[in-house]
Design an enzyme around this catalytic site. Structure first.
Site: not given
Length: 214
Positions: A123, A141
């Site tokens: 991420k 997220d």
């Protein structure tokens, strides 16, 4: 079904673009190195809190060599007000040393090498690549996961699958902007507990809103 989803996505992106043509991260940074540091600091911490810390930190830390010179103890002092600060300090120092030793002080511009750096997961690497190089990545997220599923453009139960599905249906040219639009929408409008549907510019396209009003 895919045709309907494509139509919803096209209209959604048009509205987001009209409201905010150039969305970007809310993290403050000076260069690619400070961007990566800020992203690492933001794990389980709000951007607002990170910016408070980095407003002082980035006056003395702007390169891997700066970090090594400062050392872990002083770095810990600067970031002690944010979550997981001990681990983050260790990772930032270790990451900086690797950049010096293996990458000539330059942050890699590809996923494979980025995720070899301590404290940089998929991420974080995605977030860095779309912000620094505008590459067609999709960091997922909590906001991106919630909003994309709540709207109904995907139906997934984990962030990895969400990323895979969004990469399939979002046009590459819009990928970076879409990530930022979804983050901002989730942060300020499509909130987890109390979504502000009456303030939402895509409420008529949203599966959640239609269910609530049915």
């Amino acid at each position: 079904m895919m045709l309907i989803v494509d139509m919803i996505i096209k209209e959604m992106l048009n509205r987001f673009r009209k409201e905010n043509p150039n969305p970007t991260t809310e993290l403050d940074y000076i260069n690619n190195y400070t961007l990566l540091v800020a992203i690492m600091l933001s794990a389980q911490t709000t951007d607002k809190q990170v910016n408070k810390v980095t407003s002082k930190l980035f006056k003395i830390l702007q390169s891997p060599k700066d970090t090594i010179k400062i050392g872990i103890e002083k770095l810990e002092e600067h970031i002690s007000s944010i979550g997981l600060w001990r681990n983050k300090a260790r990772n930032i120092v270790a990451m900086s040393q690797i950049l010096i030793d293996k990458f000539n002080n330059t942050i890699p511009n590809n996923m494979e090498q980025l995720i070899t750096l301590p404290g940089v997961g998929r991420k974080s690497a995605n977030a860095f690549l779309i912000t620094a190089f505008n590459l067609p990545m999709m960091p997922v997220d909590t906001h991106v996961f919630r909003v994309s599923n709540r709207i109904g453009i995907v139906s997934t139960n984990n962030v990895k699958t969400t990323e895979q599905e969004l990469l399939k249906i979002i046009p590459k040219k819009d990928m970076a902007n879409t990530h930022n639009w979804l983050v901002l929408h989730g942060r300020y409008t499509c909130k987890a507990l109390k979504p502000r549907c009456n303030k939402c510019l895509i409420s008529d396209l949203c599966a959640f809103n239609q269910t609530q009003n049915s």
